[in-house]
Design a protein around this motif. Structure first.
Motif, PDB file in Angstrom:
ATOM      1  N   ASP A 126       0.837  -1.204   0.000  1.00  0.00           N
ATOM      2  CA  ASP A 126       0.000   0.000   0.000  1.00  0.00           C
ATOM      3  C   ASP A 126       0.876   1.261   0.000  1.00  0.00           C
ATOM      4  OD1 ASP A 126      -2.786   1.120   0.333  1.00  0.00           O
ATOM      5  OD2 ASP A 126      -1.742   2.061   2.020  1.00  0.00           O
ATOM      6  N   ALA A 127       1.936   1.234   0.798  1.00  0.00           N
ATOM      7  CA  ALA A 127       2.822   2.399   0.878  1.00  0.00           C
ATOM      8  C   ALA A 127       3.522   2.639  -0.459  1.00  0.00           C
ATOM      9  CB  ALA A 127       3.849   2.185   1.986  1.00  0.00           C
ATOM     10  N   TYR A 128       3.902   1.539  -1.119  1.00  0.00           N
ATOM     11  CA  TYR A 128       4.542   1.668  -2.437  1.00  0.00           C
ATOM     12  C   TYR A 128       3.591   2.361  -3.417  1.00  0.00           C
ATOM     13  CZ  TYR A 128       6.580   0.247  -6.916  1.00  0.00           C
ATOM     14  OH  TYR A 128       7.106   0.246  -8.184  1.00  0.00           O
ATOM     15  N   ILE A 129       2.338   1.937  -3.402  1.00  0.00           N
ATOM     16  CA  ILE A 129       1.353   2.527  -4.325  1.00  0.00           C
ATOM     17  C   ILE A 129       1.123   3.998  -3.973  1.00  0.00           C
ATOM     18  CG2 ILE A 129      -1.039   2.407  -5.143  1.00  0.00           C
ATOM     19  CD1 ILE A 129      -0.995  -0.601  -4.342  1.00  0.00           C
ATOM     20  N   GLU A 130       0.940   4.259  -2.698  1.00  0.00           N
ATOM     21  CA  GLU A 130       0.624   5.634  -2.278  1.00  0.00           C
ATOM     22  C   GLU A 130       1.760   6.599  -2.629  1.00  0.00           C
ATOM     23  OE1 GLU A 130       0.429   6.330   1.935  1.00  0.00           O
ATOM     24  OE2 GLU A 130      -0.971   7.992   1.684  1.00  0.00           O
ATOM     25  N   ARG A 139      -7.368   3.316  -3.561  1.00  0.00           N
ATOM     26  CA  ARG A 139      -6.615   2.089  -3.805  1.00  0.00           C
ATOM     27  C   ARG A 139      -6.984   1.043  -2.756  1.00  0.00           C
ATOM     28  NH1 ARG A 139      -3.977   5.652  -0.755  1.00  0.00           N
ATOM     29  NH2 ARG A 139      -2.925   4.808   1.084  1.00  0.00           N
ATOM     30  N   GLY A 140      -6.785  -0.214  -3.114  1.00  0.00           N
ATOM     31  CA  GLY A 140      -7.047  -1.282  -2.154  1.00  0.00           C
ATOM     32  C   GLY A 140      -6.067  -2.419  -2.341  1.00  0.00           C
ATOM     33  N   VAL A 141      -5.617  -2.993  -1.234  1.00  0.00           N
ATOM     34  CA  VAL A 141      -4.771  -4.198  -1.298  1.00  0.00           C
ATOM     35  C   VAL A 141      -5.361  -5.212  -0.321  1.00  0.00           C
ATOM     36  CG1 VAL A 141      -2.671  -2.978  -1.956  1.00  0.00           C
ATOM     37  CG2 VAL A 141      -3.143  -3.338   0.439  1.00  0.00           C
ATOM     38  N   SER A 142      -5.290  -6.464  -0.679  1.00  0.00           N
ATOM     39  CA  SER A 142      -5.905  -7.474   0.191  1.00  0.00           C
ATOM     40  C   SER A 142      -5.249  -8.826  -0.013  1.00  0.00           C
ATOM     41  CB  SER A 142      -7.405  -7.597  -0.105  1.00  0.00           C
ATOM     42  OG  SER A 142      -7.590  -8.024  -1.434  1.00  0.00           O
ATOM     43  N   THR A 143      -5.407  -9.680   0.961  1.00  0.00           N
ATOM     44  CA  THR A 143      -5.039 -11.081   0.783  1.00  0.00           C
ATOM     45  C   THR A 143      -6.147 -11.944   1.366  1.00  0.00           C
ATOM     46  OG1 THR A 143      -3.372 -12.799   1.220  1.00  0.00           O
ATOM     47  CG2 THR A 143      -3.702 -11.181   2.945  1.00  0.00           C
ATOM     48  N   SER A 144      -6.357 -13.091   0.756  1.00  0.00           N
ATOM     49  CA  SER A 144      -7.357 -14.019   1.287  1.00  0.00           C
ATOM     50  C   SER A 144      -6.833 -15.443   1.167  1.00  0.00           C
ATOM     51  CB  SER A 144      -8.680 -13.882   0.532  1.00  0.00           C
ATOM     52  OG  SER A 144      -8.489 -14.223  -0.814  1.00  0.00           O
ATOM     53  N   GLN A 145      -7.147 -16.228   2.157  1.00  0.00           N
ATOM     54  CA  GLN A 145      -6.759 -17.636   2.141  1.00  0.00           C
ATOM     55  C   GLN A 145      -7.961 -18.495   2.511  1.00  0.00           C
ATOM     56  OE1 GLN A 145      -4.082 -16.240   5.005  1.00  0.00           O
ATOM     57  NE2 GLN A 145      -3.874 -14.899   3.251  1.00  0.00           N
ATOM     58  N   LEU A 146      -8.045 -19.641   1.863  1.00  0.00           N
ATOM     59  CA  LEU A 146      -9.079 -20.620   2.209  1.00  0.00           C
ATOM     60  C   LEU A 146      -8.429 -21.997   2.250  1.00  0.00           C
ATOM     61  CD1 LEU A 146     -12.031 -21.593   2.606  1.00  0.00           C
ATOM     62  CD2 LEU A 146     -12.209 -21.735   0.122  1.00  0.00           C
ATOM     63  N   ASP A 147      -8.513 -22.655   3.388  1.00  0.00           N
ATOM     64  CA  ASP A 147      -8.054 -24.036   3.538  1.00  0.00           C
ATOM     65  C   ASP A 147      -9.289 -24.910   3.736  1.00  0.00           C
ATOM     66  OD1 ASP A 147      -5.518 -23.011   3.513  1.00  0.00           O
ATOM     67  OD2 ASP A 147      -5.064 -23.445   5.608  1.00  0.00           O
ATOM     68  N   MET A 148      -9.459 -25.902   2.883  1.00  0.00           N
ATOM     69  CA  MET A 148     -10.596 -26.827   3.038  1.00  0.00           C
ATOM     70  C   MET A 148     -10.047 -28.191   3.432  1.00  0.00           C
ATOM     71  SD  MET A 148     -13.002 -25.799  -0.228  1.00  0.00           S
ATOM     72  CE  MET A 148     -14.432 -26.710   0.349  1.00  0.00           C
ATOM     73  N   GLU A 149     -10.373 -28.610   4.634  1.00  0.00           N
ATOM     74  CA  GLU A 149      -9.894 -29.914   5.128  1.00  0.00           C
ATOM     75  C   GLU A 149     -11.085 -30.862   5.235  1.00  0.00           C
ATOM     76  OE1 GLU A 149      -7.480 -29.692   8.640  1.00  0.00           O
ATOM     77  OE2 GLU A 149      -7.496 -31.868   8.939  1.00  0.00           O
ATOM     78  N   TYR A 168      -4.640 -15.865  -2.286  1.00  0.00           N
ATOM     79  CA  TYR A 168      -4.548 -14.797  -3.283  1.00  0.00           C
ATOM     80  C   TYR A 168      -4.132 -13.480  -2.651  1.00  0.00           C
ATOM     81  CZ  TYR A 168      -6.181 -17.550  -7.073  1.00  0.00           C
ATOM     82  OH  TYR A 168      -6.240 -18.498  -8.045  1.00  0.00           O
ATOM     83  N   VAL A 169      -3.433 -12.693  -3.434  1.00  0.00           N
ATOM     84  CA  VAL A 169      -3.201 -11.286  -3.126  1.00  0.00           C
ATOM     85  C   VAL A 169      -3.835 -10.497  -4.267  1.00  0.00           C
ATOM     86  CG1 VAL A 169      -1.449  -9.463  -2.978  1.00  0.00           C
ATOM     87  CG2 VAL A 169      -1.084 -11.644  -1.808  1.00  0.00           C
ATOM     88  N   GLY A 170      -4.590  -9.485  -3.929  1.00  0.00           N
ATOM     89  CA  GLY A 170      -5.255  -8.678  -4.950  1.00  0.00           C
ATOM     90  C   GLY A 170      -5.014  -7.194  -4.728  1.00  0.00           C
ATOM     91  N   ILE A 171      -4.952  -6.460  -5.802  1.00  0.00           N
ATOM     92  CA  ILE A 171      -4.734  -5.012  -5.720  1.00  0.00           C
ATOM     93  C   ILE A 171      -5.649  -4.325  -6.729  1.00  0.00           C
ATOM     94  CG2 ILE A 171      -3.076  -3.136  -6.219  1.00  0.00           C
ATOM     95  CD1 ILE A 171      -0.904  -4.958  -5.069  1.00  0.00           C
ATOM     96  N   TRP A 172      -6.289  -3.242  -6.317  1.00  0.00           N
ATOM     97  CA  TRP A 172      -7.035  -2.412  -7.276  1.00  0.00           C
ATOM     98  C   TRP A 172      -6.653  -0.947  -7.085  1.00  0.00           C
ATOM     99  CZ3 TRP A 172     -10.166   1.318  -5.152  1.00  0.00           C
ATOM    100  CH2 TRP A 172     -10.660   1.105  -3.860  1.00  0.00           C
ATOM    101  N   MET A 173      -6.783  -0.205  -8.161  1.00  0.00           N
ATOM    102  CA  MET A 173      -6.496   1.234  -8.134  1.00  0.00           C
ATOM    103  C   MET A 173      -7.615   1.962  -8.875  1.00  0.00           C
ATOM    104  SD  MET A 173      -2.527   1.363  -9.248  1.00  0.00           S
ATOM    105  CE  MET A 173      -1.365   0.138  -8.674  1.00  0.00           C
ATOM    106  N   LYS A 174      -7.877   3.182  -8.418  1.00  0.00           N
ATOM    107  CA  LYS A 174      -8.957   3.955  -9.052  1.00  0.00           C
ATOM    108  C   LYS A 174      -8.515   5.383  -9.255  1.00  0.00           C
ATOM    109  CE  LYS A 174     -12.800   4.907  -6.769  1.00  0.00           C
ATOM    110  NZ  LYS A 174     -14.077   4.663  -6.137  1.00  0.00           N
ATOM    111  N   ILE A 175      -8.870   5.930 -10.404  1.00  0.00           N
ATOM    112  CA  ILE A 175      -8.701   7.368 -10.630  1.00  0.00           C
ATOM    113  C   ILE A 175     -10.059   7.957 -10.998  1.00  0.00           C
ATOM    114  CG2 ILE A 175      -6.275   7.428 -11.369  1.00  0.00           C
ATOM    115  CD1 ILE A 175      -7.380   7.297 -14.276  1.00  0.00           C
TER     116      ILE A 175
END
Lengths: 460, 428
Positions: A126-130, A139-149, A168-175
């Motif tokens: 996030d700091a790099y983008i800003e 802007r948005g940065v996120s990570t999500s994990q799903l473990d199915m046992e 996953y790691v995801g990033i979005w940017m908006k102008i």
């Protein structure tokens, strides 16, 4: 999750029974404009019993994990089956069996990353983008994990212990451009735990720069024209085409429910260049995004070759559909939560790569579109499909021209596939998709680029 | 359970939380499934979850679990506080302030098993007789749902409901041709009505049987579209969520930042939050941010009265939280019968189902018209195929030419037909 001895608990008796213990564990961390708006995790675990007797299914589940709870659930499942069979009549057959047993536990071997490490990675991104792109509106940065046992045992000899992770790691940017918001995003990751999938900050910087570059190009974006055009579907779109347009129509429960694919078995439904496979777990010696070695009915999972060189040759099955259609099992039965019954679900649906080069394919289009990234999609029993396109370009005289705004593309899959005239020699997999069909389920999709005729929803 | 939850809340405060909230939900379901036109599957579900949310030193973390033994709860609390240490301070984080304790209870709490089977058998028999070419699945469930919300500002809400859920998905197969599949789904307060007579169900099935033979529209045109209620409610929800809800404010793209009391949509449109509407069978009385879902007019004849934003967004953007996101949408009916709306259209579409992506952040959207009809010279001409509709939901909702006097109530929301003009419609 507390593990029970399912073998000991499996009841004797006539009919088919499956017992399942399952836990879904997820983590989700999101920053929005530097604020940590989501710092959460969840776990959902429980047990389930499903039985089949005299042509009727009964099922029960509980979040309470102990032997007494499993015994109660078994009793309730049997009662449920009996509730129906005592009131209704049906001459049911016997469920087929292709049972397998095995352990497929994909835990990481690396030291576990702490929540703090995950937050610090996202903060750094996030700091790099800003810092680098102060002109962004948001802007948005996120990570999500799903473990199915899952731990499953079936009365016909199936046994599965599995842990299937994805990250996953995801990033979005908006102008804001001339008062209009423009967004561009990307995501990276796939099969594996956080420790095995997430890259260093430096590795993401180039990817971030690419998102910004494409975002700037979207300022020039124009509405696509509505109508039918020669299009190059990029590999990411070809994957969702394989899933939405063909995959769903060839799930045997949809075939039994009237899908048009039921009329086309062993007939040409696509160009000879098209071979479409629902891969169980491994392609070219690499594990696919959503590997299924044994399904939730204890069946050995095998690749389902749906279309081979343009001919529709098979469907995807669970035990019931294979019995009703007298066709071989494929191992496509999966449930999302512990309380969900296994349904026929795709695993890793892909179109087999061809021999063309993407640049030659683009060069061959006089007036059309290069469609790169998709949003969500939907299917129909008629094989008419749609999915959103979030990133694409005009093609004019064989060259990429202006970017296009978000649009929807559609078509009748079995018509569209007959128009495929070129297939690229590369293959892109994604496992980020969640498919909704009563329950959600993670699915993998793969594709090369395709040249075909597509209906674009645009402005006149 | 409430005493246990209070103990957990106390435990979170003892561990150092400045503020904490808990939401416990318990659902039971008896689900009777008709698969391949046969009642063949009965599924019983018991599921519960506990969500914990804490704030300390302006940092937050949340966790959700479904194992409630002391060890599991303590482990979850430990994880929660480890995660909390990783948080980023933000003064906007908050829990809802003190409100009078409330409880709600509504609907049948016990399933009528014999009646469920009777209604499904009747449905199967009627379809076999009246629509022999219909291929369908159907589900009739009895659901009970208990929710307890507690927070450290002494908020205590208990929301309990029981209802029946009915859904059916169908397609018509004639020879080698089939229609596009369609659905009917709703929540019901009781089983006093035959399933085929529930709102819209038989009409959608009847339409489906004539949709085996479809044609494309004659040419691309700009014309009128009548959004069926199930489409219209999605367009309105897309506007609230994407244009004036929390995300557009937090991501700084709301085009209506100071528009309370101003006309933002067509004056024919009035949208209410109506959690106490008698006609609804299944509605949550507590918002996701811990407030009572209050009856309110959100859009009053096109004038914005409330932003559907949550507490965090209000704090973050220096705004006042009022009603939050509606939990029970009720769009006011108009005065024009659907038949008159159709008769008024020179060239257009009766849009029964849409298949498409969500609108983008500017409200642009395009989708495929499913199970829909071409209208010309004031008459429905034929069911259509491969037709795309494109436009902007803000423009559409500012260009409503009529709202029907008929409304569809699916048990959790209610909406009439909306007629919009100047929509781009294209064919293959």
């Amino acid at each position: 999750m507390q593990i029970l001895n399912l073998e000991k608990l499996l009841p004797a008796g006539s009919g088919y029974t499956e017992l399942k213990l399952q836990e879904n564990r997820s983590t989700s961390i999101s920053f929005l404009n530097g604020s940590l708006t989501n710092n959460g995790g969840s776990s959902s675990s429980g047990l389930m019993c499903r039985t089949y007797a005299d042509g009727f299914w009964g099922m029960a589940s509980s979040g309470m994990i102990n032997e007494a709870s499993m015994k109660a659930v078994i009793t309730k499942a049997r009662q449920n089956s009996h509730t129906l069979s005592s009131r209704l009549s049906f001459a049911g057959g016997s469920l087929p069996s292709l049972s397998a047993h095995g352990d497929h536990l994909f835990f990481t071997n690396k030291t576990r990353a702490s929540t703090n490490e995950k937050v610090e990675l996202l903060k750094a991104l996030d700091a790099y983008i800003e810092t680098k792109y102060p002109d962004l509106n948001s802007r948005g940065v996120s990570t999500s994990q799903l473990d199915m046992e899952k731990h499953i045992i079936t009365s016909d000899g199936g046994r599965l212990n599995s842990m299937t992770p994805r990250t996953y790691v995801g990033i979005w940017m908006k102008i804001m451009h001339e008062g209009v918001p423009i967004i561009h995003s990307d995501y990276w990751g796939g099969f594996g735990e956080y420790e095995d999938k997430v890259l260093s900050i430096e590795d993401y910087q180039g990817k971030i720069d690419e998102i910004y570059h494409e975002l700037m190009r979207k300022k020039e974006a124009v509405h696509a024209r509505g109508g039918s055009f020669d299009c190059i579907l990029g590999p990411r779109l070809a994957g969702i085409l394989a899933h939405e347009a063909i995959g769903h129509t060839t799930e045997a429960d949809l075939v039994l429910g009237g899908s048009i694919a039921g009329e086309y078995l062993n007939q040409p439904v696509a160009s000879e260049l098209v071979t479409l496979i629902d891969v169980a777990h491994t392609w070219n010696d690499s594990i696919c995004p959503v590997p299924v070695f044994i399904d939730d009915e204890g069946t050995m999972a095998q690749d389902a070759i749906i279309i081979e060189n343009g001919i529709l040759i098979s469907y995807m099955h669970n035990k019931e559909s294979a019995m009703l259609m007298n066709l071989p099992l494929t191992g496509n039965a999966r449930g999302y939560e512990y309380s969900d019954e296994p349904l026929i679900r795709m695993r890793n649906t892909m179109i087999k790569p061809g021999i063309s080069k993407l640049e030659d394919m683009i060069a061959s289009v006089e007036d059309g579109y290069y469609l790169i990234e998709s949003g969500s999609g939907q299917a129909d029993k008629t094989s008419e499909f749609m999915f959103g396109v979030t990133h694409g370009y005009e093609i004019k005289n064989g060259k990429l021209a202006r970017p296009i705004k978000e649009c929807t593309i559609s078509g009748v899959a079995f018509d569209l596939l007959k128009t495929v005239s070129m297939v690229s020699d590369d293959l892109y997999w994604t496992g980020m998709g969640m498919c909704g069909k009563k329950q959600m389920i993670p699915v993998g999709m793969g594709g090369p680029a395709l040249k075909c005729k597509v209906t674009v929803g645009g402005r006149s | 359970m409430k005493a246990k939850l209070q103990n957990i809340l106390n435990r979170l405060l003892e561990r150092g939380a400045d503020h904490a909230s808990l939401r416990f939900e318990n659902e039971t379901k008896e689900e009777f499934n008709v698969i391949y036109q046969r009642l063949s599957f009965l599924r019983s579900v018991e599921s519960a979850s506990l969500s914990m949310y804490v704030i300390r030193d302006q940092r937050t973390a949340n966790i959700s679990i479904n194992q409630f033994d002391d060890t599991s709860v303590e482990e979850a609390i430990n994880t929660l506080f480890v995660n909390l240490d990783s948080g980023v301070p933000d003064p906007a984080f908050a829990i809802s302030p003190y409100q009078e304790p409330r409880s709600w209870s509504k609907g049948p709490m016990q399933p009528e098993t014999d009646l469920i089977i009777e209604r499904l058998n009747e449905f199967i028999a009627e379809l076999k007789l009246k629509y022999p070419n219909l291929q369908y699945d159907a589900t009739l469930s009895h659901v009970t749902w208990d929710s307890i919300y507690l927070n450290s500002n002494k908020v205590e809400f208990t929301d309990r409901m029981g209802c029946y859920g009915f859904s059916t998905i169908f397609t018509t197969k004639t020879g080698k041709r089939c229609s596009s599949m369609n659905y009917s789904f709703m929540n019901l307060k009781d089983l006093n009505t035959k399933l085929l007579d529930t709102p819209q169900t038989e009409e959608l099935i009847r339409q489906n049987t004539e949709q085996v033979e479809t044609k494309p529209i004659p040419a691309n045109f700009k014309g009128a579209v009548i959004f069926a209620p199930q489409v219209g409610i999605g367009v309105i929800y897309g506007f609230l969520n994407g244009q004036i809800g929390s995300f557009p404010f937090l991501s700084k793209s709301c085009k209506y930042p100071d528009h309370i009391g101003k006309q933002i949509l067509d004056p024919k449109l009035t949208l209410k939050n109506a959690p106490d509407f008698e006609g609804f069978a299944a509605v949550s009385h507590v918002t996701s941010d811990g407030f009572v879902s209050e009856a309110a007019t959100v859009i009053d004849a096109g004038v914005l009265r409330h932003y559907p934003i949550n507490l965090y967004t209000a704090n973050k953007c220096n705004m006042k939280r009022t009603t939050g996101m509606p939990t029970a949408f009720l769009v006011e009916a108009g005065h024009t019968p659907l038949a008159e709306m159709i008769a008024s259209i020179e060239q257009g579409i009766l849009l029964i189902r849409d298949s498409g992506d969500s609108p983008n952040s500017d409200g642009d959207v395009s989708f495929v018209a499913k199970n829909s009809y071409y209208i010309e010279n004031g008459k429905i001409q034929y069911p259509i195929s491969e037709t795309m509709i494109a436009g902007n939901i803000v423009a559409w909702l500012n260009n409503i030419t009529a709202i029907s006097s008929e409304s569809y109530n699916n048990g959790s929301w209610q909406c009439p037909y909306l007629q919009v003009s100047g929509v781009d419609i294209s064919r293959k």
